[in-house]
Design a protein around this motif. Structure first.
Motif, PDB file in Angstrom:
ATOM      1  N   GLN A  91       0.811  -1.217   0.000  1.00  0.00           N
ATOM      2  CA  GLN A  91       0.000   0.000   0.000  1.00  0.00           C
ATOM      3  C   GLN A  91       0.844   1.267   0.000  1.00  0.00           C
ATOM      4  O   GLN A  91       0.328   2.352  -0.181  1.00  0.00           O
ATOM      5  N   GLU A  92       2.140   1.106   0.262  1.00  0.00           N
ATOM      6  CA  GLU A  92       2.967   2.304   0.338  1.00  0.00           C
ATOM      7  C   GLU A  92       3.483   2.742  -1.033  1.00  0.00           C
ATOM      8  O   GLU A  92       4.013   3.821  -1.175  1.00  0.00           O
ATOM      9  N   SER A  93       3.307   1.885  -2.047  1.00  0.00           N
ATOM     10  CA  SER A  93       3.871   2.222  -3.350  1.00  0.00           C
ATOM     11  C   SER A  93       2.890   3.074  -4.150  1.00  0.00           C
ATOM     12  O   SER A  93       1.725   3.219  -3.791  1.00  0.00           O
ATOM     13  N   PHE A  96      -1.195   3.219  -7.504  1.00  0.00           N
ATOM     14  CA  PHE A  96      -2.622   3.517  -7.334  1.00  0.00           C
ATOM     15  C   PHE A  96      -3.427   2.953  -8.491  1.00  0.00           C
ATOM     16  O   PHE A  96      -4.514   2.414  -8.313  1.00  0.00           O
ATOM     17  N   ARG A  99      -3.975  -0.761  -8.351  1.00  0.00           N
ATOM     18  CA  ARG A  99      -4.914  -1.148  -7.287  1.00  0.00           C
ATOM     19  C   ARG A  99      -6.340  -0.768  -7.669  1.00  0.00           C
ATOM     20  O   ARG A  99      -7.287  -1.508  -7.410  1.00  0.00           O
TER      21      ARG A  99
ATOM     22  N   HIS B 477       3.803   7.156   8.637  1.00  0.00           N
ATOM     23  CA  HIS B 477       3.132   6.362   7.620  1.00  0.00           C
ATOM     24  C   HIS B 477       3.169   4.905   8.074  1.00  0.00           C
ATOM     25  O   HIS B 477       4.227   4.389   8.421  1.00  0.00           O
ATOM     26  N   ALA B 479       3.132   2.145   6.641  1.00  0.00           N
ATOM     27  CA  ALA B 479       3.821   1.129   5.855  1.00  0.00           C
ATOM     28  C   ALA B 479       5.265   1.500   5.525  1.00  0.00           C
ATOM     29  O   ALA B 479       5.936   0.762   4.850  1.00  0.00           O
ATOM     30  N   SER B 518      -0.730   7.306   1.212  1.00  0.00           N
ATOM     31  CA  SER B 518      -1.496   6.724   0.117  1.00  0.00           C
ATOM     32  C   SER B 518      -2.991   6.799   0.393  1.00  0.00           C
ATOM     33  O   SER B 518      -3.435   6.563   1.513  1.00  0.00           O
ATOM     34  N   VAL B 521      -4.361   3.814   2.211  1.00  0.00           N
ATOM     35  CA  VAL B 521      -3.986   3.473   3.585  1.00  0.00           C
ATOM     36  C   VAL B 521      -4.862   4.244   4.557  1.00  0.00           C
ATOM     37  O   VAL B 521      -4.995   5.452   4.449  1.00  0.00           O
TER      38      VAL B 521
END
Lengths: 507, 776
Positions: A91-93, A96, A99, B477, B479, B518, B521
């Motif tokens: 989820q940190e990449s 978007f 996903r 954050h 993650a 994000s 998240v």
């Protein structure tokens, strides 16, 4: 049964993914009565007949593929997507778009294919209802006798010369994740362990030059063994593996890497290379033939009894038949397809609905051609900067106080009778490629578009804040003008893909 | 192999010819002031990292790759100007030196516009200033007369019977190390070091580092080495002075993590020219003994590299850079002795007893997880590493299972008993200062750390982050690796040393420039409150009037249950425009020309509000989580005001690209009172976190209203934003700035200039983040 695989482009036909995953299966599927064709999705524009029973989309992540899937299901075919890599767990990449696309697949496909159980888990986190099948990457057929001779020759050479030719092969890197050469650099100390044990190592790195930035090159230079860097090609990979005593395949612990298929180790073993794979135990299924620890390998080299040796080639063949046998994979895949619940009920041609792609700020230009080939409308939102004429567009024309809808003659033919009555012709200089225009409808959507300003269209915070509302209004206006139809938004700009209204997130 | 190569060079005709040609080119280029080895490796760090001879590199490949040999010779310009040279494919500098200058051809300095026709007008490389500096500046191997004398030596165990080392057979055969080391006629210091080194590891009790304490008297002998650097992770190159007599040798020894000593270099020194000797390293954290011996095997001199990982290309090289930049006159030897001082102090256990690594953002390929390093930390410092929050299943659980590292029974292990667990992010390794500090009298600050590139190890920056209160520091954050270090230690000496080196990989730290958190998240903040929070927003209408609408629209889109009362400051036109803007939750309740005018209304409104926000109409809170995030920070005890970093569209080269086509390029224009180039670096350093600043920007600041209950001195209404900021700070608060969310500055580049005028005197309890760029 006819199976049609659509890949992203003609160039994609040459990739390792297509070669390993589909081409190796083709003949086995044929034996089962399943004719498998592999074509780029663009071949539909060139007149490819859509007469298959099952369609599989491979690495086609755009609105065109999504709409085509929908259309094929309407025509009664089974449709699936092959999920190659795990771009959806982390989820940190900045993935978007991937996903969002994965979320968009919910309810739109009959099945999903994955190459590992880990990838299947990642897919199920997004969609728990669509059936998922794990199709292992099949191994290239090899002769066990030749493999045994090759293994013995390699061992003799290594023990005589104390020299180990090591090969690392694969993509140099990924702009989104530290993989590829980063893993080689991170785990490279393990090769130093072999050097300390008195083996003279020569590492050949076969890769593409996309990820070879100065930092990566500096990292490679710091590896404790001499490195030879060469451009990857299939022939070079085969030659290197044929020559190398050892393939070095480190795997890190991030989702992208842990969901990878086993094909690199399978390829290396089938070419007679020992595999040293430190890090995550991705190759647990091949455990009896793989080294995770260089000390074990060194010890076995000294003893002359390696895990992959002439006596164990039979066991290797057996293992491959369990996890990478093309015939077994073909049978499992066909059984899976046969076991699927019936797809959507085939809709008679006359009842099929009009379809349209609504292009956003960044879109796939080729989708326009697909629309024309399949009879869909290609509609431009105010954000779309492409000069290619669409069937219709919402545009701010110079000299006019507010936006209008411009149309081609093809689009005019599909307008509702009420809308057609309001048509006015355009000057030839006003909007190239369009013949007529319509005022915005009087409803709420029309009013919202009437308030459009250039600042809302240009890249910036105002565009991000108003994007969703403007796109929704554009869709509503087109529905108003063309009547009932299915519209899919085509947007590749990640910021806009994820643009949400506050209410969406809170829900 | 090197022997075969050298024989081939000597006896094969074509190889001999090639070698002679290469030597001739070396002589011509190496003697010219137009080749500057120091400049060359400084400009092209990959060459320094590779550890190759810069002169050889330039001759063999650098010229062909278009690299400039010195600042004085623009190679590409020379080729453009002389197409015949370009066509010939020869070395341009060699052409100039042999032909071009005699033919009257011009050259030009790199980055200059003026051609130079006569190189004699420029100061020669070996000027007096350069010579004066030579004593302090490590020489590079290519300073013309250097010569490579030895290839890497294969590891060979000193005490292994099956692989005896000829040169040390006499010692093993019964010649007592101590007797040998104190033999008459050889310098005492060299013997002494060798004696101490062998006693430390080769004796029965193996006191390890503690025995090296004796070296503090005679020193480590590093002065005898011209330079040393890692050619790769297991090959240390050491440059030594020329041999004084025939048959002089150099040998190197290193213990492994089980205490066995290995011979890792053995080479004959050439006469008259300095030598580069390759040492095959067992471990980066293990000391190295280098001996020079005469033809009889007697020790002439010695040096101990107590902490070789500090050397160029080493694991802790960034630490040495940081220390050198902090304390200018510190020598490498001085720093190593200071570290030994701490390590051998008789003051109880070491500071660090174990290392805990949080899982957030970990990929398992970081240096802290490398098995060699784990073994060395255990073997030499008695420190075990574990995952702080290992999950029960999944890949990271597998990684956790592999970390368990038994600590060998060494003297260091006994000292670790009382040590603390140091929590380090996955992308970090503890500094040597941290590893070598005793628990009492340490001088390590957990808020001070070095940055280095993850792949190349190149030092990037020294960062000092004052610790925030724990609830504030936890707003990371979810993650990504934790951006702020937990305050495990408090320095008690000045200057403190960095606690760790963080190896930054941009691909792990990548976040959306505009939405660093994000959208997928969940916001790691307290969720929306049950009751509606009432917020008074003072919007200062300025600049482009269209921006006011964007600003208000963004306010209206904020997540959470807010009631937003807007007090507008601006001229009559602005106020009229705002009153016509249809908003939902955001209602304009008043309009004034100045803050002073608005005072009474503000006091009344603020008293009934949970928060007060000051906002310029040039600031767009594009991220709908902005207010929620700032409110969470503003409520933390000890925080006076909260803000977030501002981003501004730019076309300036070097700004932060977001990686997506179609999006503008942004640069950070303000973060608290820290503006300009530093702020940009901070954005890269802290992609998603909270940092303390000495003052928040006048364009965006949020206060919890209870912090404003007592207005400025004398109980009068605040007349400026500074009054409010001062009042809040007086009540015992720090100003905090988030990078967790980011706002967009819609206006021009005037922000930095206007904010730079802020008075920061006495405003904050802790200063802003300090960053010092490292680099040669």
């Amino acid at each position: 049964m006819k199976l049609q695989v659509f890949v992203r482009s003609a160039a994609w036909l040459e990739t390792a993914g297509t070669r390993i995953r589909y081409q190796r299966l083709q003949s086995e599927l044929a034996r089962l009565g399943c004719a498998c064709a592999i074509d780029p999705i663009s071949s539909v524009r060139e007149g490819l007949k859509l007469g298959a029973d099952v369609y599989l989309f491979s690495k086609c992540h755009d609105a065109g593929a999504l709409m085509m899937a929908d259309m094929l299901r309407e025509a009664g075919a089974l449709v699936g997507f092959d999920l190659f890599d795990d771009y959806i767990s982390g989820q940190e990449s900045l993935t978007f778009g991937q996903r969002a696309f994965q979320r968009g697949l919910r309810g739109r496909v009959d099945f999903m294919l994955c190459s590992t159980p880990q990838m299947a888990l990642a897919a199920r986190a997004y969609d728990q209802t669509t059936p998922v099948h794990v199709l292992n990457d099949p191994v290239e057929p090899f002769a066990p006798g030749d493999l045994a001779r090759l293994l013995q020759a390699k061992l003799d050479r290594a023990r005589t010369t104390r020299r180990l030719d090591v090969v690392w092969f694969g993509q140099a890197g990924n702009p989104l994740f530290p993989v590829g050469l980063s893993d080689l650099i991170a785990f490279g100390d393990r090769l130093g362990g072999l050097a300390r044990a008195g083996w003279q190592l020569q590492l050949q790195v076969l890769t593409n030059d996309n990820g070879l930035d100065p930092e990566t090159l500096a990292g490679l230079r710091q590896l404790p063994v001499p490195v030879e860097l060469r451009n990857w090609s299939l022939d070079r990979e085969r030659a290197a593996l044929q020559q190398a005593a050892l393939a070095f395949i480190p795997v890190n612990y991030q989702p992208f890497s842990t969901a990878k298929s086993l094909n690199r180790a399978v390829t290396a073993l089938s070419h007679g290379a020992q595999v040293l794979s430190p890090g995550y135990e991705l190759y647990a299924d091949l455990d009896p033939f793989i080294y995770a620890d260089e000390e074990d390998l060194s010890r076995d080299l000294d003893k002359g009894i390696l895990r992959l040796r002439p006596e164990t080639t039979g066991a290797l063949t057996e293992t491959f038949s369990r996890i990478a046998d093309p015939a077994a994979e073909a049978v499992a895949f066909v059984s899976f397809l046969n076991g699927l619940p019936p797809g959507s009920v085939q809709r008679p041609v006359r009842q099929r609905r009009l379809r349209a792609i609504l292009h956003g700020a960044e879109t796939v230009p080729a989708t326009g051609g697909l629309c024309r080939a399949l009879g869909w409308l290609s509609l431009a939102s105010p954000y779309c900067a492409l000069v290619r004429p669409f069937h219709a567009a919402v545009a701010l024309l110079s000299g006019r106080p507010e936006p209008v809808v411009v149309l081609t003659k093809e689009a005019i033919a599909r307008l509702t009778p009420q809308a057609r009555r309001q048509l006015t012709p355009l000057n030839s200089t006003e909007a190239a490629g369009y013949s007529h225009c319509l005022p915005l409808p009087a409803g709420e959507a029309g009013q919202r578009l009437a308030g459009l300003s250039p600042a809302m269209v240009q890249a910036g915070p105002l565009r991000a804040m108003t994007y969703r509302a403007i796109m929704a209004a554009t869709e509503a206006v087109f529905l108003d003008l063309f009547g009932d139809m299915i519209i899919v938004w085509s947007e590749l700009e990640p910021h806009l893909v994820m643009a949400q209204e506050p209410g969406d997130a809170e829900a | 192999m090197s022997l075969i190569r050298s024989l081939a060079d000597r006896y094969l005709p074509h190889r001999r010819k090639q070698a002679a040609k290469h030597a001739a080119i070396r002589a011509v280029i190496g003697q010219s002031p137009l080749f500057d080895a120091a400049w060359y490796v400084e400009r092209y760090p990959d060459i320094a990292a590779a550890g190759v001879d810069p002169l050889d590199h330039f001759i063999m490949s650098g010229a062909a790759e278009g690299r400039h040999p010195s600042a004085a010779f623009d190679l590409k310009w020379y080729l453009r100007r002389n197409p015949d040279v370009a066509r010939s494919g020869g070395n341009p500098l060699l052409h100039y030196l042999e032909n071009g200058r005699h033919e009257g051809r011009s050259i030009r300095g790199v980055g200059t516009d003026t051609a130079i026709d006569d190189i004699a007008v420029r100061p020669a490389k070996a000027s007096k200033a350069r010579q004066d500096k030579a004593a302090d500046t490590p020489a590079y191997p290519s300073d013309y007369k250097s010569e490579w004398t030895a290839g890497p030596t294969r590891w060979s165990g000193l005490a292994a019977d099956d692989r005896p080392v000829a040169s040390f057979r006499p010692i093993l055969a019964g010649r007592d190390v101590a007797t040998w080391a104190s033999a008459p006629g050889v310098p005492a210091s060299g013997n002494r070091r060798a004696h101490v080194f062998f006693q430390a590891w080769d004796s029965a009790d193996r006191p390890g580092f503690q025995a090296l304490a004796e070296l503090r008297q005679p020193g480590l002998g590093l002065a005898g080495l011209a330079d040393a650097w890692f050619a790769d992770r297991s090959r240390l190159l050491v440059r030594l002075p020329p041999a004084a007599g025939p048959g002089e040798r150099v040998r190197a020894f290193q213990p492994d993590d089980e205490g066995r000593i290995w011979v890792c270099a053995d080479a004959l020194l050439p006469p008259e020219v300095p030598a580069c000797v390759a040492i095959a390293m067992q471990a980066q954290l293990a000391p190295v003994l280098i001996l020079r011996e005469d033809a009889n095997g007697d020790c002439l001199d010695s040096a101990v590299l107590a902490f070789p990982s500090l050397l160029r290309g080493g694991l802790h090289h960034a630490e040495w850079h940081a220390v050198a930049s902090q304390v200018g006159d510190q020598t490498m030897e001085g720093y190593m002795l200071a570290l030994l001082d701490g390590l051998c102090a008789e003051t109880g256990p070491l500071l660090v007893g174990g290392i805990a690594v949080p899982c957030a953002g970990a990929s398992g390929s970081e240096r802290i997880f490398q098995r060699g390093l784990l073994r060395e930390l255990g073997g030499f410092f008695g420190i075990a590493t574990r995952l702080a929050d290992a999950p029960a299943a999944g890949p990271l659980a597998q990684l956790a299972g592999k970390l368990g590292c038994p600590t060998p029974d060494m003297a260091m292990a006994a000292r670790r008993a009382g040590g603390l667990d140091l929590e380090v992010p996955a992308d970090a390794v503890p500094s040597l200062a941290c590893l070598a500090s005793p628990r009492q009298g340490y001088s390590v600050s957990s808020a001070l750390y070095c940055e280095a590139d993850a792949l190349s190890g190149k030092p990037l920056a020294l960062v000092e982050v004052p610790a925030l209160p724990e609830p504030c520091a936890s707003l990371n954050h979810p993650a990504l690796p934790p951006a702020l270090l937990r305050p495990a230690m408090i320095p008690d000496r000045i200057p403190p040393r960095p606690a760790m080196i963080r190896f930054r990989d941009a691909r792990i730290w990548q976040v959306d420039v505009l939405q660093p958190l994000s959208p997928d998240v969940p916001l790691p903040l307290p969720s929306g409150e049950e009751q509606t929070s009432r917020v008074t927003v003072v919007v200062h209408a300025e600049g482009n009037p269209d921006h006011l609408g964007t600003c208000l629209r963004a306010l209206d889109r904020q997540y959470g249950t807010w009631r937003l009362d807007i007090v507008l400051l601006g001229d009559a036109d602005c106020r009229d425009r705002a009153l016509h803007l249809a908003t939902g939750r955001a209602q304009v309740i008043g309009a004034h020309e100045h803050l002073a005018e608005a005072g009474p209304q503000l006091r009344e409104t603020a008293a009934g509000s949970d928060f007060v926000v000051f906002l310029s109409s040039q600031v767009c809170l594009q991220d709908p989580r902005s207010l929620l995030a700032m409110a969470a920070v503003a409520k933390v005890p000890g925080v006076a005001s909260a803000s977030c970093s501002l981003m501004q569209c730019t076309d300036e080269p070097g700004s932060i690209p977001d990686g997506h086509s179609g999006q503008p390029v942004y640069e950070i224009c303000a973060m608290g009172d820290t503006v300009g180039p530093k702020a940009r670096e901070m954005l890269q350093l802290f992609p998603a976190t909270v940092v303390p600043v000495s003052m928040n920007t006048a364009r965006l600041a949020m206060f919890a209203s209870e912090r404003l209950a007592k207005p400025g001195a004398g109980g009068t209404a605040p007349r400026t934003l500074d009054d409010w900021l001062d009042a809040a700070a007086e009540r015992g608060g720090r100003h905090a700035c988030l990078t967790l969310v980011r706002a967009i500055h819609l206006g021009g580049p005037a922000m930095a200039a206007s904010d730079a005028g802020h008075s920061t005197e006495g405003a904050a309890l802790s200063g802003p983040v300090a960053i010092r760029r490292l680099g040669r």
